[in-house]
Design a protein around this motif. Structure first.
Motif, PDB file in Angstrom:
ATOM      1  N   ARG A   1     -42.724 -27.007  15.922  1.00  0.00           N
ATOM      2  CA  ARG A   1     -42.616 -25.759  16.692  1.00  0.00           C
ATOM      3  C   ARG A   1     -43.609 -24.720  16.185  1.00  0.00           C
ATOM      4  NH1 ARG A   1     -36.959 -26.964  16.801  1.00  0.00           N
ATOM      5  NH2 ARG A   1     -36.632 -25.825  14.868  1.00  0.00           N
ATOM      6  N   ARG A   2     -43.734 -24.611  14.879  1.00  0.00           N
ATOM      7  CA  ARG A   2     -44.659 -23.609  14.332  1.00  0.00           C
ATOM      8  C   ARG A   2     -46.111 -23.994  14.599  1.00  0.00           C
ATOM      9  NH1 ARG A   2     -42.588 -21.042   8.644  1.00  0.00           N
ATOM     10  NH2 ARG A   2     -40.345 -20.996   9.086  1.00  0.00           N
TER      11      ARG A   2
ATOM     12  N   ARG B   1     -47.110 -25.690  17.287  1.00  0.00           N
ATOM     13  CA  ARG B   1     -47.276 -25.371  18.714  1.00  0.00           C
ATOM     14  C   ARG B   1     -47.448 -23.870  18.919  1.00  0.00           C
ATOM     15  NH1 ARG B   1     -42.312 -27.201  22.150  1.00  0.00           N
ATOM     16  NH2 ARG B   1     -41.450 -25.348  21.131  1.00  0.00           N
ATOM     17  N   ALA B   2     -46.773 -23.059  18.092  1.00  0.00           N
ATOM     18  CA  ALA B   2     -46.849 -21.603  18.232  1.00  0.00           C
ATOM     19  C   ALA B   2     -48.217 -21.045  17.849  1.00  0.00           C
ATOM     20  CB  ALA B   2     -45.763 -20.943  17.379  1.00  0.00           C
TER      21      ALA B   2
ATOM     22  N   GLY C   1     -49.675 -19.530  20.737  1.00  0.00           N
ATOM     23  CA  GLY C   1     -48.949 -18.425  21.350  1.00  0.00           C
ATOM     24  C   GLY C   1     -47.691 -18.891  22.055  1.00  0.00           C
ATOM     25  N   ASP C   2     -46.804 -17.976  22.312  1.00  0.00           N
ATOM     26  CA  ASP C   2     -45.526 -18.271  22.967  1.00  0.00           C
ATOM     27  C   ASP C   2     -45.425 -17.520  24.292  1.00  0.00           C
ATOM     28  OD1 ASP C   2     -44.451 -19.955  20.932  1.00  0.00           O
ATOM     29  OD2 ASP C   2     -44.048 -18.182  19.712  1.00  0.00           O
ATOM     30  N   GLY C   3     -44.436 -17.923  25.069  1.00  0.00           N
ATOM     31  CA  GLY C   3     -44.116 -17.177  26.282  1.00  0.00           C
ATOM     32  C   GLY C   3     -45.146 -17.267  27.387  1.00  0.00           C
ATOM     33  N   ARG C   4     -45.846 -18.403  27.505  1.00  0.00           N
ATOM     34  CA  ARG C   4     -46.871 -18.524  28.549  1.00  0.00           C
ATOM     35  C   ARG C   4     -46.444 -19.444  29.687  1.00  0.00           C
ATOM     36  NH1 ARG C   4     -52.218 -20.444  26.855  1.00  0.00           N
ATOM     37  NH2 ARG C   4     -51.132 -21.939  25.523  1.00  0.00           N
TER      38      ARG C   4
ATOM     39  N   THR D   1     -46.722 -24.404  27.603  1.00  0.00           N
ATOM     40  CA  THR D   1     -45.965 -24.902  26.452  1.00  0.00           C
ATOM     41  C   THR D   1     -46.123 -26.411  26.314  1.00  0.00           C
ATOM     42  OG1 THR D   1     -44.354 -23.116  26.635  1.00  0.00           O
ATOM     43  CG2 THR D   1     -43.674 -25.065  25.404  1.00  0.00           C
TER      44      THR D   1
END
Length: 411
Positions: free
Chosen positions: A141-142, A144-145, A148-151, A156
């Protein structure tokens, strides 16, 4: 009073140092023999202790293996925390690769000891397996982050493919980096980062792979199904976790049927590797036989092999099983892998010459390609969550077009 506190601090420091030495020795043993193959006696020998002394720090072998894996996961999370401080996705990825290369160079100079590879993580038994897998998911997860997040869901999904390919390349680096002189390690890293940043595709290249029939060898009745089942189980459970009994049960046959096909488990793993490498080589040959630009040939090969990796029936054997093989057999398999990588490198060099691919270091890029293909098996569930052509395009884009080109989201 002061002397007692000093003695206590000294004792604590010695305990910690001895424990860290045992963990480092365990990591070396795991990397050479797998977690299941590691023994207390071997670890004790590596640190100059007797077996009883090791059990003072770790009561069971499983506890020692779990602690070694926890150390690796903690190391990865610390690297990711540092990389995440950079401003852009490209800078974060470059920082992570640079931190990792600095670690490998310290190991090469004898200033630091290796951390345990995570090949056998899934083969660990409960109750230790659950917490370790949770930590591994946090690493993913980190990673992948970093993009950036929330796109949105599509972004994702794409970031997940990029994270997976990035991590796999970090793990594969120690396999091929020793082929270079120490003063060339930074150069190799820079060329790898260049592929991550900009991919392999030349200006104007598009992703339009043609279907290639992946050849199969059914010369021995039943052998193909046997090797397919064994490959899948070894990929999922590791070399030690996929027992002969479990493979036989998967096929609903007796252990005697296993020994009808092969003499020993090492023979099975070697046969699975040969089948996998033969599949890759035959697909390369089939794509070349169809002709077209070298970019087209590479695209056809990659798409066909990703279809294999994402299928429910087939797969290529993960390199994670290498640690379970005897050293001689392991070297033979790595040599075969390198020959296949050189064929990819040759295709890239020809593509560069004809102008359909970017000027990249084809030897470095081909090793990145081997890691990318090898790791695709672990992304099957990710691939099954979307149309297959989209999964193949997303995953392929990570190296073909680079890890920061979002045009694949528009296709």
């Amino acid at each position: 009073m002061g002397d007692a506190r000093t003695d206590e601090n000294t004792s604590t420091r010695r305990f910690r140092e001895k424990r860290e030495a045992i963990l480092a020795a365990a990591a070396e043993a795991i990397n050479e023999q797998s977690a299941k193959g590691m023994t207390f006696a071997d670890v004790a020998r590596r640190v100059g202790l007797n077996t009883t002394s090791v059990t003072y720090y770790f009561k069971r072998k499983e506890d020692l293996a779990a602690a070694a894996f926890e150390h690796t996961l903690d190391y990865l999370l610390a690297m990711l925390e540092e990389a995440a401080t950079e401003a852009t996705p490209a800078e974060r990825v470059e920082r992570l690769v640079t931190i990792n290369m600095a670690r490998l160079m310290r190991i090469d100079r004898g200033e630091e000891r290796p951390i345990a590879v995570l090949s056998d993580l899934r083969a660990m038994d409960e109750p230790v397996r659950g917490p370790l897998m949770a930590r591994w998911r946090e690493v993913f997860r980190r990673t992948r982050a970093l993009w950036g997040d929330g796109r949105g869901r599509a972004a994702t999904d794409l970031a997940g493919a990029r994270a997976h390919v990035l991590l796999e390349n970090l793990f594969w680096l120690p396999v091929w980096l020793p082929r270079y002189e120490a003063d060339q390690h930074l150069r190799a890293m820079e060329r790898l980062i260049d592929v991550f940043h900009h991919g392999i595709a030349g200006s104007g290249a598009t992703w339009a792979p043609r279907a290639v029939a992946v050849p199969h060898d059914d010369a021995v009745p039943g052998r193909e199904a046997f090797l397919l089942a064994a490959t899948r189980l070894i990929n999922e459970l590791g070399y030690r976790g996929a027992s002969v009994q479990r493979i036989a049960s998967e096929l609903n046959v007796t252990k005697g049927s296993f020994y009808h096909h092969l003499d020993a488990k090492d023979d099975l793993v070697a046969a699975c590797y040969r089948r996998s490498f033969d599949t890759i080589a035959a697909t390369q040959q089939a794509a070349d036989a169809r002709g077209g630009t070298y970019w087209q040939r590479l695209s056809d090969t990659i798409a066909a092999l990703l279809e294999v990796q994402f299928s429910e029936r087939e797969s290529l054997l993960r390199t994670t099983a290498l640690s379970g093989l005897p050293a001689g057999e392991r070297h033979l398999m790595v040599d075969r892998s390198n020959r296949i990588a050189r064929r990819f490198a040759g295709t890239m060099m020809d593509g560069i010459a004809e102008g359909t691919m970017r000027p990249v270091d084809s030897l470095v890029a081909s090793q990145a390609m081997m890691a990318f293909l090898n790791a695709a098996f672990d992304m099957r569930k990710w691939a099954w969550s979307m149309p297959r052509d989209r999964a193949v395009a997303y995953y392929a884009s990570t190296l073909m077009f680079g890890m920061f080109d979002d045009r694949v989201l528009e296709r």
